[in-house]
Write a protein that holds these residues in place. Structure first.
Motif, short mmCIF file in Angstrom:
data_model
loop_
_atom_site.label_atom_id
_atom_site.label_comp_id
_atom_site.label_asym_id
_atom_site.label_seq_id
_atom_site.Cartn_x
_atom_site.Cartn_y
_atom_site.Cartn_z
N LYS A 255 46.74 40.02 41.06
CA LYS A 255 45.62 39.59 41.90
C LYS A 255 44.54 38.90 41.07
O LYS A 255 43.97 37.88 41.51
CB LYS A 255 45.01 40.80 42.62
CG LYS A 255 45.84 41.35 43.76
CD LYS A 255 45.08 42.49 44.41
CE LYS A 255 45.77 43.04 45.62
NZ LYS A 255 45.01 44.14 46.26
N ILE A 256 44.24 39.47 39.92
CA ILE A 256 43.21 38.87 39.07
C ILE A 256 43.60 37.46 38.66
O ILE A 256 42.80 36.52 38.73
CB ILE A 256 42.97 39.75 37.81
CG1 ILE A 256 42.30 41.06 38.22
CG2 ILE A 256 42.12 39.02 36.78
CD1 ILE A 256 42.29 42.10 37.13
N MET A 257 44.86 37.27 38.26
CA MET A 257 45.32 35.95 37.84
C MET A 257 45.29 34.96 39.00
O MET A 257 45.06 33.77 38.81
CB MET A 257 46.73 36.05 37.27
CG MET A 257 46.83 36.84 35.99
SD MET A 257 48.52 36.92 35.34
CE MET A 257 48.77 35.22 34.82
N ALA A 258 45.52 35.46 40.23
CA ALA A 258 45.56 34.59 41.41
C ALA A 258 44.20 34.43 42.07
O ALA A 258 44.08 33.75 43.09
CB ALA A 258 46.56 35.13 42.42
N GLY A 259 43.16 35.09 41.52
CA GLY A 259 41.83 34.98 42.10
C GLY A 259 41.68 35.69 43.43
O GLY A 259 40.89 35.27 44.28
N LEU A 260 42.42 36.77 43.63
CA LEU A 260 42.37 37.51 44.90
C LEU A 260 41.44 38.72 44.78
O LEU A 260 41.00 39.09 43.69
CB LEU A 260 43.79 37.96 45.28
CG LEU A 260 44.82 36.85 45.44
CD1 LEU A 260 46.18 37.43 45.79
CD2 LEU A 260 44.39 35.84 46.50
N ASN A 261 41.18 39.34 45.91
CA ASN A 261 40.30 40.51 45.98
C ASN A 261 41.10 41.75 45.60
O ASN A 261 41.95 42.22 46.36
CB ASN A 261 39.74 40.64 47.39
CG ASN A 261 38.76 41.79 47.52
OD1 ASN A 261 38.52 42.54 46.57
ND2 ASN A 261 38.18 41.94 48.69
N ILE A 262 40.81 42.31 44.41
CA ILE A 262 41.60 43.46 43.96
C ILE A 262 41.23 44.73 44.70
O ILE A 262 41.95 45.72 44.64
CB ILE A 262 41.45 43.66 42.44
CG1 ILE A 262 39.99 43.95 42.07
CG2 ILE A 262 41.97 42.46 41.68
CD1 ILE A 262 39.80 44.31 40.62
N ALA A 263 40.08 44.74 45.39
CA ALA A 263 39.66 45.94 46.12
C ALA A 263 40.30 46.00 47.50
O ALA A 263 40.39 47.08 48.11
CB ALA A 263 38.14 45.96 46.26
#
Length: 525
Positions: free
Chosen positions: A200-208
């Motif tokens: 998620k971090i690499m894809a710029g997504l919301n990890i929460a």
């Protein structure tokens, strides 16, 4: 390489001659002793354009391609504790070899997993609700290294999709190679959240956010290759499931001759593309290569004399000279609404990524009837069924007959590895299938990772729409009648095209029967 070490090639060769360094036009990856690489970091090799090759009679041969590399020869002499002998090689060649050999010696995903056994995984995988803490959790080095190793191996092994799948007691990572899924490894269940969070971090997504599906993109360099990764994450009962689709930009857009059409098919397709109006439909199930065929067609017709606009979901390749629109349902930019706007842009050729509903189909048909060539895809099993699919959507048959120029159905089949291909005479019989006297198969070798196949190609059936087919469409003839007429006029079916490829040693007969079984449900496999 640092700016102060950039020296013109001619001057560099003069320096090398003065120092007694010989030149060599080529080096092979199999010349490199991987044991020497363990002592030399990749960053050092890249920065200084220097690479140890092998040891001969107590002397280590070193390839250099820059002044910086020449200056580092004494360092390597001290590092290895042995005399070194340098050879000057072309810089682009050395860069490719460095990328290739270090990809082979960097830790594989399984090796990283073995190292993880010695790590206190509870400190990595502790359940934390705070997004900041989760970010720190995913940034733990073992998780980063594991995901990097998975992606590196995926690129090396020609993987199209990486699946990260959570289950009750295990976590699976599977690779899709040439259309078939293979289990790659099973990381500890306890690092599941950390691994998905890193994606998620690499894809710029919301990890929460763990309750809703999310989509994103990752762009990475793997061994000097620019790889675009489409990320899809969905919540399942046992945790979030991630699928990463890899798109190697280095491969680029294929031509019509490269996608498997054959000489006759290329001529027919090119003739269809010379029309100034009408609809050309490419049909097949998901993952059958329809987008690749459309891109090849666009590449053929692309010129400064034509205004070409596409609407896609997603845009897989950026094509110079073509206006491309990305579908975005969140702001009501759908295929239908985007297509309406495209018509105000004075286009000559329009590509619609997919006809999903009656509204999109109606606008595409109207566009084709008002002097535009429209290319699009439809989810049907064969060419003839495309007509009945449009009728089922609610499109009037006379509108279909007036606008449809041709339908191209396709499937992807695995290609036999040329390095281990062997000939055999078939003994097994298949109902309704006449087999050639000689067939081919792959035994499995290092080049194909023991699979016996290396890459994929497409099989096709091309159905141009003539006057009689127009009449049949208006009369609402069923798909079977349409197909029977088209075959009588010389159309080669998917299975016929596939059997011809099997006889030519391109693919296996089992592969052809596997991908065409939906069209021949009565034939036992």
């Amino acid at each position: 390489m640092s700016s102060d070490s950039v020296i013109p090639v001619d001057d560099l060769e003069i320096i090398a001659v003065k120092l007694g360094i010989t030149s060599q036009a080529d080096i092979k990856t199999d010349e490199v002793d991987s044991g020497l690489l363990n002592s030399l970091p990749l960053a050092f090799a890249r920065t200084n354009s220097i690479l140890p090759l092998h040891e001969v009679d107590g002397v280590i041969k070193i390839a250099v391609a820059s002044a910086a590399g020449i200056l580092q020869l004494d360092e390597l002499r001290l590092l290895f504790g042995k005399p070194v002998e340098a050879v000057l090689v072309p810089a682009p060649l050395l860069a490719d070899v460095i990328n290739h050999v270090y990809a082979g010696v960097s830790g594989t995903a399984r090796e990283v997993l073995q190292e993880l056994q010695a790590v206190d995984l509870t400190t990595i995988a502790t359940e934390l609700n705070n997004p900041t803490d989760l970010l720190d959790l995913a940034d733990e080095a073992p998780v980063i290294r594991l995901l990097n190793s998975i992606l590196s191996e995926a690129v090396k092994e020609r993987v199209s999709d990486v699946h990260i799948e959570p289950y009750e007691r295990e976590l699976l990572v599977r690779f899709r190679i040439d259309g078939i899924l293979y289990e790659k490894l099973s990381p500890p269940k306890i690092i599941q959240d950390a691994l998905v969070s890193r994606v998620k971090i690499m894809a710029g997504l919301n990890i929460a956010e763990k309750r809703l599906p999310q989509d994103g993109r990752i762009r990475v360099l793997v061994g000097g290759r620019d790889v675009d990764i489409r990320v899809s994450i969905i919540p399942t009962y046992y945790g979030e499931r991630a699928v990463l689709r890899l798109l190697d930009k280095k491969k680029g857009i294929l031509s019509l001759a490269d996608i498997g059409l054959g000489e006759r098919g290329v001529r027919t397709f090119e003739q269809m593309l010379t029309r100034t109006s009408g609809i050309i439909l490419v049909t097949g199930p998901t993952g059958s290569g329809k987008s690749t065929t459309l891109y090849a067609a666009l590449n053929k017709v692309n010129s400064s004399e034509k205004n070409i606009i596409t609407i896609e979901d997603p845009i897989e390749y950026q094509i110079r000279g073509i206006g491309q629109i990305q579908v975005n349902p969140k702001i009501d930019l759908t295929f239908a609404s985007g297509l309406r706007s495209i018509l105000r842009q004075d286009p000559d050729i329009i590509m619609v990524g997919e006809i999903r509903d009656a509204e999109t189909a109606e606008i595409a048909i109207q566009a084709s009837l008002t002097g535009h060539l429209v290319l699009s895809t439809l989810h049907t099993n064969d060419a003839a069924t495309a007509v009945t699919r449009l009728v089922d959507m609610g499109i009037e048959p006379f509108m279909i007959a007036s606008s449809l120029s041709a339908v191209v159905a396709q499937r992807l089949v695995r290609v036999i590895c040329p390095h281990c291909r062997e000939e055999y005479r078939p003994v097994e019989q298949y109902a309704g299938v006449t087999l050639p006297e000689k067939l081919y198969r792959g035994k499995g070798c290092d080049a194909c990772f023991g699979l016996g196949t290396l890459g994929r190609t497409a099989i096709y059936e091309i159905m141009p729409i003539d006057q009689e087919l127009c009449s049949m469409i208006i009369r609402r003839s069923h798909a079977g009648e349409i197909k029977e007429y088209a075959v009588a006029q010389g159309m080669k079916t998917l299975r016929d095209d596939g059997i011809a490829r099997a006889a030519a040693g391109i693919t296996t007969i089992e592969e052809v029967l596997r991908v065409t079984q939906d069209d021949y449900a009565d034939v036992p496999l």
